[in-house]
Structure formats: structure tokens, C-alpha cells
Write a protein that holds these residues in place. Structure first.
Motif, PDB file in Angstrom:
ATOM      1  N   ILE A 292       0.881  -1.274  -0.060  1.00 37.09           N
ATOM      2  CA  ILE A 292       0.008  -0.015   0.135  1.00 37.09           C
ATOM      3  C   ILE A 292       0.803   1.222  -0.130  1.00 37.09           C
ATOM      4  CG2 ILE A 292      -1.649   1.530   1.425  1.00 37.09           C
ATOM      5  CD1 ILE A 292      -2.701  -1.132   2.262  1.00 37.09           C
ATOM      6  N   SER A 293       1.753   1.111   0.702  1.00 41.14           N
ATOM      7  CA  SER A 293       2.867   2.351   0.859  1.00 41.14           C
ATOM      8  C   SER A 293       3.502   2.584  -0.499  1.00 41.14           C
ATOM      9  CB  SER A 293       3.982   2.128   2.015  1.00 41.14           C
ATOM     10  OG  SER A 293       3.314   1.975   3.123  1.00 41.14           O
ATOM     11  N   TYR A 294       3.992   1.452  -1.281  1.00 43.78           N
ATOM     12  CA  TYR A 294       4.555   1.641  -2.587  1.00 43.78           C
ATOM     13  C   TYR A 294       3.319   1.983  -3.612  1.00 43.78           C
ATOM     14  CZ  TYR A 294       9.337   0.519  -1.525  1.00 43.78           C
ATOM     15  OH  TYR A 294      10.948   0.534  -0.951  1.00 43.78           O
ATOM     16  N   ASN A 295       2.151   1.632  -3.348  1.00 45.84           N
ATOM     17  CA  ASN A 295       1.311   2.291  -4.161  1.00 45.84           C
ATOM     18  C   ASN A 295       1.118   3.571  -4.240  1.00 45.84           C
ATOM     19  OD1 ASN A 295      -0.945   1.305  -6.180  1.00 45.84           O
ATOM     20  ND2 ASN A 295      -2.214   2.350  -4.477  1.00 45.84           N
ATOM     21  N   GLN A 296       1.374   4.261  -3.016  1.00 37.95           N
ATOM     22  CA  GLN A 296       1.235   5.513  -3.086  1.00 37.95           C
ATOM     23  C   GLN A 296       2.528   6.315  -3.726  1.00 37.95           C
ATOM     24  OE1 GLN A 296      -1.274   6.231   1.078  1.00 37.95           O
ATOM     25  NE2 GLN A 296       0.924   6.565   1.128  1.00 37.95           N
ATOM     26  N   THR A 297       3.498   5.610  -3.403  1.00 41.29           N
ATOM     27  CA  THR A 297       4.878   6.284  -4.043  1.00 41.29           C
ATOM     28  C   THR A 297       4.922   6.267  -5.571  1.00 41.29           C
ATOM     29  OG1 THR A 297       6.089   5.301  -2.513  1.00 41.29           O
ATOM     30  CG2 THR A 297       7.343   5.621  -4.413  1.00 41.29           C
TER      31      THR A 297
ATOM     32  N   LEU B  25      14.091   4.021   4.429  1.00 41.39           N
ATOM     33  CA  LEU B  25      14.537   5.242   3.899  1.00 41.39           C
ATOM     34  C   LEU B  25      13.514   5.719   3.064  1.00 41.39           C
ATOM     35  CD1 LEU B  25      17.997   4.702   3.450  1.00 41.39           C
ATOM     36  CD2 LEU B  25      17.029   6.262   5.079  1.00 41.39           C
ATOM     37  N   SER B  26      12.807   5.090   1.998  1.00 40.38           N
ATOM     38  CA  SER B  26      11.752   5.313   1.026  1.00 40.38           C
ATOM     39  C   SER B  26      10.533   5.911   1.779  1.00 40.38           C
ATOM     40  CB  SER B  26      11.576   4.232   0.128  1.00 40.38           C
ATOM     41  OG  SER B  26      10.307   4.399  -0.650  1.00 40.38           O
ATOM     42  N   GLN B  27      10.138   4.900   2.758  1.00 36.64           N
ATOM     43  CA  GLN B  27       8.892   5.217   3.398  1.00 36.64           C
ATOM     44  C   GLN B  27       9.090   6.576   4.305  1.00 36.64           C
ATOM     45  OE1 GLN B  27       5.971   3.386   2.675  1.00 36.64           O
ATOM     46  NE2 GLN B  27       7.586   2.573   1.240  1.00 36.64           N
ATOM     47  N   SER B  28      10.340   6.862   4.848  1.00 40.54           N
ATOM     48  CA  SER B  28      10.333   7.792   5.678  1.00 40.54           C
ATOM     49  C   SER B  28      10.483   9.039   4.812  1.00 40.54           C
ATOM     50  CB  SER B  28      11.865   7.640   6.335  1.00 40.54           C
ATOM     51  OG  SER B  28      11.787   6.651   7.112  1.00 40.54           O
ATOM     52  N   GLY B  29      10.904   8.909   3.442  1.00 38.41           N
ATOM     53  CA  GLY B  29      10.839   9.998   2.464  1.00 38.41           C
ATOM     54  C   GLY B  29       9.345  10.329   2.281  1.00 38.41           C
TER      55      GLY B  29
ATOM     56  N   ASN C 204       2.335   5.529   5.361  1.00 34.75           N
ATOM     57  CA  ASN C 204       3.714   5.551   5.064  1.00 34.75           C
ATOM     58  C   ASN C 204       4.495   5.551   6.424  1.00 34.75           C
ATOM     59  OD1 ASN C 204       3.128   7.553   2.263  1.00 34.75           O
ATOM     60  ND2 ASN C 204       4.408   5.387   2.008  1.00 34.75           N
ATOM     61  N   THR C 205       3.929   6.390   7.473  1.00 34.73           N
ATOM     62  CA  THR C 205       4.600   6.227   8.949  1.00 34.73           C
ATOM     63  C   THR C 205       4.539   4.859   9.355  1.00 34.73           C
ATOM     64  OG1 THR C 205       3.853   8.606   9.136  1.00 34.73           O
ATOM     65  CG2 THR C 205       4.370   7.091  11.150  1.00 34.73           C
ATOM     66  N   LEU C 206       3.503   4.235   9.413  1.00 36.02           N
ATOM     67  CA  LEU C 206       3.454   2.679   9.605  1.00 36.02           C
ATOM     68  C   LEU C 206       4.278   1.872   8.791  1.00 36.02           C
ATOM     69  CD1 LEU C 206       2.019   0.696  11.511  1.00 36.02           C
ATOM     70  CD2 LEU C 206       0.118   0.351   9.558  1.00 36.02           C
ATOM     71  N   GLY C 207       4.391   2.042   7.708  1.00 33.14           N
ATOM     72  CA  GLY C 207       5.451   1.448   6.643  1.00 33.14           C
ATOM     73  C   GLY C 207       6.703   1.483   7.170  1.00 33.14           C
ATOM     74  N   ALA C 208       7.102   3.020   7.495  1.00 32.58           N
ATOM     75  CA  ALA C 208       8.396   3.177   7.672  1.00 32.58           C
ATOM     76  C   ALA C 208       8.764   2.432   9.023  1.00 32.58           C
ATOM     77  CB  ALA C 208       8.588   4.679   7.991  1.00 32.58           C
ATOM     78  N   ILE C 209       7.997   2.662  10.163  1.00 35.65           N
ATOM     79  CA  ILE C 209       8.183   2.026  11.372  1.00 35.65           C
ATOM     80  C   ILE C 209       8.400   0.559  11.257  1.00 35.65           C
ATOM     81  CG2 ILE C 209       7.034   1.516  13.812  1.00 35.65           C
ATOM     82  CD1 ILE C 209       5.923   4.316  13.486  1.00 35.65           C
ATOM     83  N   LEU C 210       7.437  -0.054  10.658  1.00 30.50           N
ATOM     84  CA  LEU C 210       7.592  -1.718  10.419  1.00 30.50           C
ATOM     85  C   LEU C 210       8.829  -1.956   9.808  1.00 30.50           C
ATOM     86  CD1 LEU C 210       3.750  -2.318   9.789  1.00 30.50           C
ATOM     87  CD2 LEU C 210       5.239  -2.972  11.969  1.00 30.50           C
ATOM     88  N   SER C 211       9.115  -1.379   8.697  1.00 28.85           N
ATOM     89  CA  SER C 211      10.236  -1.575   7.791  1.00 28.85           C
ATOM     90  C   SER C 211      11.691  -1.513   8.812  1.00 28.85           C
ATOM     91  CB  SER C 211      10.534  -0.696   6.700  1.00 28.85           C
ATOM     92  OG  SER C 211       9.425  -0.744   5.625  1.00 28.85           O
TER      93      SER C 211
END
Length: 624
Positions: free
Chosen positions: A88-93, A406-410, A430-437
Motif C-alpha cells: 500500500i505504501s509503494y502504491n502511494q509512491t 528510507l523510502s517510506q520515511s521519505g 507511510n509512517t506505519l510502513g517506515a516504522i515496521l520496515s
């Protein structure tokens, strides 16, 4: 009426035979992919990872004893949840950065140059490992079907890398069409196999028989803290996430609308990946006998081979079909890296952090230098680790989760800065994705550190250091070449030197060229045979048009050394003088005839390449 096609050399004929005819830039849009072909090109890595991710989980859990085996399915569900969140995070990217670039572009744009370079280095390492691991896993599937091939693991693996590299050199669209059938065959065979295995496991004869586990190191860590074992297993299974970012890296490889087609491909990929991953996790729980052995063991069989044997029977058509389909998709999973590594390297190269040739597209509209580089590095890795999957897997996933973080934090910084409509939902995802990653990165780094993850953790900063050195060199070159307003243009004296082995039409053409240049002109004859010198002098007096002839001795019969010494003497007399060494070069049209000629011009160019203000010029004359 079309103009006749120009004749092409033997080398170009061979090149066209191997990789196809050149594709003009005007046809670039025709080479783009729709979701149907985009799925096998960019999703093979992610989809194929289910063939070894569950096995990687079990290989850790078995160390905790038979009781720990039952943690496999909860860990599988946890990883599936992570896959969905990251997707879902990369779909937004994809929609925020429709020009592609993935983690490197996102991190550079929102976090700064250094985080972007770290993401780029981590992804480049991950792509190299993707090729090595996927090919090693594919060859392991072949060996599981034909154990006699086990001694040839490395040779088969290197051959497979070469085949995938060759397919990618032919072009993106052609490689997609080539890999579509194996990719979709794998999906179909896995679904049929898993449904059959689940039916037998839950409703077939002997479905209530207790599971028997065969392992060489059963219970080795049974006294360890069970949470640590679970974390190690989770980290091992996170190899299933490698390749999830591939679609976002290459949005511009899709047909218009690029972002929509890329997003659709990503959704298909995640749906297939999660479904098959869950089904294989369930099937393994119901198998009566489970064998977990290292790939170095001659009795080793992949987990998929064991499930296929249970579902269809050992030696059956279904068993071999699954093995071949699995081997094909695993080997072709390297195609994801071959599609993305060269593209990512081109982005980094255009920013001046990698050699510029990596940014150049070849005549098939692919970044051919990046493809060759990736094949070489992955082949070296396979050779070093002897093609054994369990030696390569511990290195895997560290790089990709560094890039994920780094991508999700960006992207969090991206939404915070722009605050477009719906930004609160996007920043939450994206915050959830960054934390989990980040959590997964820490777990993988800690649990796999001694198994080999330390190599990747050292390589990332080392590659960033290489990036910095290359960038510093390019900046230095730019400073030296910058033109300042009002800066006087230097004027140099010029001297043309014509090499005259004997007097013929080609030499006279070179003489005419030299006389059309400004400055002085001299002819040079190197004495190789004393008997020919009077003839050369006589002919030059007749046809040399008054240009002086300098005769140089050559005690060791070299054509190059006397010229170099003479040029060095002239440079010592006048360091600012520009010297052009002119060679009359015969050009033959047939390959056999070319072999009869000596390339003095190229040898001179190599010998004099470090001399300042020295130019080598070839005046060609063509032979029938």
C-alpha cells in the motif's frame, strides 16, 4: 522506394543474431509493457520468493525443536500483513513519483543526498543478491528433481545467469514475452498443487497422522529464548518481501497511463504473493513427513518438491511439472533485478555518482552496460558461495529493508511538506510502513549478523564511499573544463608527422591531409630493413612535395618506440606545440583480409595516450 540497406560487418551480424536489430528511439513507446507482461517482468522476484521463504522460516524454527514448528503459520500471517502494508505504501509512491526511481529518488528528494545514496547502495546490493539467490533456488529445484546434478550447482547457476542476461539484452518487451509463460505456469501449478495438498491434508487418508520432522540439527537451540527463535524465523521469512519495490522503481517502463498500469501490476503481484504464501504455510502444517536439511546435504529436497511429492506422488507428471515451473520462475525471478538494477544505476549515474556509461541506453533501448555489470557481479557471488542457497540467504533482505525504511520515511516527509488532499491518510500509511520496515531491519540485522548480514552492513557504506569518490572526480573534471568569461584562448604551434613505411597512394592521401593543416609538416620513416631505405628516400624526393623526411633507426625493430622517442624530443623542445601523428590506414571489407593487416594507428594511440598535446589521426584508404 526504400533505399538499399547498408552492408554490415560480421561482428554486427553476430550481434543482431544474438540480441536483435537496433530499435529507433521513435519506437520506444512500443517497447513499454502493460500489466499482463509487466507482471512476469517486475513481479517474478516477489512471486517466486514463496518457493523458499517458508522453507527459510522452517530452517530456523526446527532448531527450537518440534514444538517450534507450529509457529510457522502465525509468522507467515505476520509477514503477509507486512507485505500488504508495504505494498500500500509503494502504491502511494507510484502515484506520487510517476517518473519512477523508487527508494533512491524518494529518499534523495525528501531526506537529502546521503540518505538517497544509502538507499541506492542498499538496493543495488539487494538486486545483485536477488539474481544470486533466485538462480541458486531455481537450480536447487532442478537438483531436487535430478539429484545426480548436485555436483554441477555452480556451472548450472552461471549458465542460468547468462541466459537471463542475454534475454534482457534483447529488450524489455521481448524478455517480458519470453518470461510470461513460465511465470503464469508457476502460478497455476502452485495453486493446483497447494489445493490438492490441502485437500489431502485435511480430508484425505491419514490426515490425522502426527507430523514427523527430519532435520540434521533438530533442537540445537531448544534451550534458547523462544522469542529469539521466532524473531530469527520472522527475519528469515522476510525474504518474501524482496522485489515488492520493483514496480515503483520502473513506472516509466509501463504503457500510458503509466502510474495506473504500474499500480494495477503491484496489486496483482501482492494478491498472488500473499495467497500462495498463506496456502503453502497451511499445506506444510498438514504434511505427515517434513524434511528440513541444508542444501549441501545430498538428500536435500526443497520444501516445494516435498509438497508436490505429497500432493501428486513422487515421480509423477504433476511433481515434475511443479519442479520445472518452480525452477523456471526462480531462475527468471532474476529478471526483476535485470530490469531494475540497470535502471537504478542509470539514475545514480545521471546524478554523477556512478560511471556515466551506465546511463547510456543500447541499441535495444535497454541499459546494456548495467545488465552486463549485474551478470558479472551476481556470477562472482554464486562462484564464491558455491551456488548454495543456505549460504546466500543470510545476506538477503538487509539491503531491501534499508531501502524500504528510507523510502517510506521519505514519503512521510513528502506528504508533510505538500499536504495535498488526503495527506493525513497517506502519511499514516507511510509512517506505519517506515516504522515496521525499520523494526524488521533491526531484527534482520541482529538475528542474521553472524550468519553473514555483517557483510551487507559493511558493503553499504563502502559503496556510498565509492559513490562519493566518483562524484568528487566528476566535479573535479567539471571545474577543470569550465569556460570563464574573458578567458584568453591558448594558441599553439602545430606540427604534423606522417608515418611513411613506403610510398604509395595511401601515403600520398595522408600527405594531402597533413598539408591542409596549419603549421609545419614532416615525414618519418622507421628503419626496419636497411635495404629499403634508398628506395623510400628516392620515392619521397619524387612524390613528397618538398616535405622533409626524417629517418629514424630502430635497433629492436619496433615501429612504435622510435616514434614515441622522437615525439618526446619534440615536446621537450617546445612543450606547448600541438603534434599530430598521421597514419595511413588500409581498410579491407572482408574479415579474412582484415586479419592480414597491422593496426599501427591503434597501437600508437595506446602508446601516446598519456602524452599531452599529442593527437593520433588515421587517414583511411579503402581496398577492394
Amino acid at each position: 522506394m526504400d533505399a538499399p540497406e547498408k552492408p554490415i560487418s560480421t561482428w554486427n551480424r553476430l550481434r543482431r543474431l544474438l540480441i536483435g536489430k537496433p530499435i529507433p528511439s521513435s519506437k520506444a513507446h512500443d517497447e513499454r509493457l502493460g500489466p499482463l507482461l509487466g507482471l512476469p517482468v517486475f513481479s517474478s522476484d516477489a512471486m517466486s520468493s514463496v518457493a523458499y521463504a517458508t522453507e527459510a522460516i522452517l530452517a530456523v524454527l526446527v532448531l527450537g525443536g518440534s514444538g517450534a514448528i507450529h509457529m510457522q503459520f502465525p509468522i507467515t500471517l505476520a509477514i503477509c500483513g507486512l507485505i500488504i502494508i508495504i505494498a500500500i505504501s509503494y502504491n502511494q509512491t507510484i502515484h506520487a513519483y510517476p517518473n519512477g526511481g523508487g527508494s533512491y529518488i524518494v529518499a534523495s528528494d525528501n531526506l537529502g543526498q546521503w540518505p538517497g545514496l544509502v538507499a541506492g547502495a542498499a538496493l543495488l546490493i539487494d538486486y545483485i543478491l536477488t539474481v544470486a539467490v533466485s538462480v541458486a533456488a531455481g537450480v536447487a529445484a532442478i537438483v531436487s528433481a535430478f539429484p545426480l546434478l548436485h555436483p554441477y550447482l555452480v556451472a548450472i547457476s552461471l549458465f542460468a545467469v547468462g541466459i537471463v542476461a542475454w534475454a534482457n539484452l534483447r529488450g524489455l518487451r521481448e524478455s517480458g514475452a519470453l518470461f510470461a509463460i513460465p511465470a503464469y505456469s508457476f502460478i497455476a501449478s502452485m495453486v493446483i498443487m497447494l489445493c490438492t495438498a490441502l485437500y489431502k491434508g485435511y480430508f484425505g487418508p491419514g490426515h490425522d497422522v502426527p507430523q514427523h520432522v527430519i532435520a540434521t540439527e533438530m533442537g540445537k537451540e531448544a534451550n534458547w529464548w523462544i522469542v529469539f527463535i521466532a524473531l530469527r524465523a520472522f527475519a528469515a521469512g522476510c525474504t518474501a518481501l524482496t522485489g515488492v519495490e520493483a514496480v515503483s522503481d520502473s513506472v516509466q517502463a509501463f504503457k500510458p497511463p503509466e502510474a495506473k498500469n504500474a499500480s494495477l501490476t503491484l496489486r496483482w503481484m501482492v494478491a498472488i504473493l500473499a495467497t500462495v504464501f498463506v496456502l503453502i504455510g497451511l499445506a506444510v502444517q498438514r504434511m505427515p513427513v517434513l524434511s528440513i536439511l541444508p542444501t549441501s546435504d545430498h538428500h536435500y529436497r526443497t520444501l516445494v518438491a516435498q509438497v508436490a511429492s505429497y500432493a501428486f506422488g513422487p515421480g509423477s507428471f504433476g511433481f515434475y511439472f511443479v519442479q520445472f515451473a518452480t525452477a523456471a520462475i526462480l531462475i527468471l525471478a532474476a529478471n526483476t533485478a535485470f530490469a531494475d538494477f540497470p535502471r537504478l544505476a542509470s539514475f545514480i549515474s545521471r546524478d554523477g555518482f556512478l560511471p556515466r556509461p551506465l546511463a547510456r541506453q543500447g541499441d535495444r533501448l535497454v541499459f546494456h552496460n548495467g545488465i552486463v555489470m549485474l551478470a558479472g557481479l551476481a556470477g562472482l557471488l554464486i562462484f564464491i558461495f558455491k551456488g548454495e542457497l543456505d549460504l546466500l540467504l543470510p545476506l538477503y533482505a538487509v539491503g531491501v529493508f534499508t531501502a524500504f525504511t528510507l523510502s517510506q520515511s521519505g514519503m512521510v516527509m513528502h506528504w508533510w511538506r505538500l499536504r495535498t488532499p488526503g495527506w493525513k491518510y497517506s502519511i499514516t500509511v507511510n509512517t506505519l510502513g517506515a516504522i515496521l520496515s525499520f523494526i524488521v531491519l533491526v531484527v534482520i540485522s541482529a538475528t542474521k549478523f553472524m550468519e553473514g548480514a555483517w557483510i551487507v552492513l559493511i558493503m553499504v557504506p563502502a559503496i556510498v564511499g565509492v559513490f562519493y569518490s566518483i562524484h568528487k572526480r566528476y566535479q573535479n573534471i567539471s571545474r577543470q573544463l569550465v569556460v570563464k568569461v574573458g578567458e584568453p584562448v591558448a594558441h599553439h604551434d602545430h606540427l604534423a608527422l606522417i608515418l611513411v613505411p613506403r610510398v604509395h597512394r595511401g601515403i600520398l592521401a595522408a600527405l594531402e591531409y597533413a598539408q591542409n593543416m596549419k603549421g609545419d609538416c614532416r615525414a618519418i620513416h622507421i628503419i626496419v630493413n636497411e635495404k629499403t631505405v634508398p628506395t623510400v628516400r628516392r620515392d619521397w624526393e619524387r612524390f613528397g612535395q618538398g616535405v622533409p623526411l626524417v629517418v629514424l633507426s630502430s635497433p629492436y625493430r619496433s615501429l612504435i618506440t622510435p616514434v614515441m622517442d622522437y615525439v618526446d624530443e619534440l615536446r621537450a623542445e617546445n612543450p606547448n606545440r600541438m603534434i599530430t601523428v598521421i597514419v595511413a590506414e588500409a581498410v579491407a571489407t572482408k574479415t579474412m583480409h582484415k586479419m592480414l593487416q597491422e593496426n599501427v594507428a591503434q597501437n600508437l594511440k595506446n602508446a601516446l595516450s598519456s602524452r599531452k598535446n599529442v593527437v593520433i589521426a588515421s587517414v583511411r584508404y579503402f581496398l577492394d
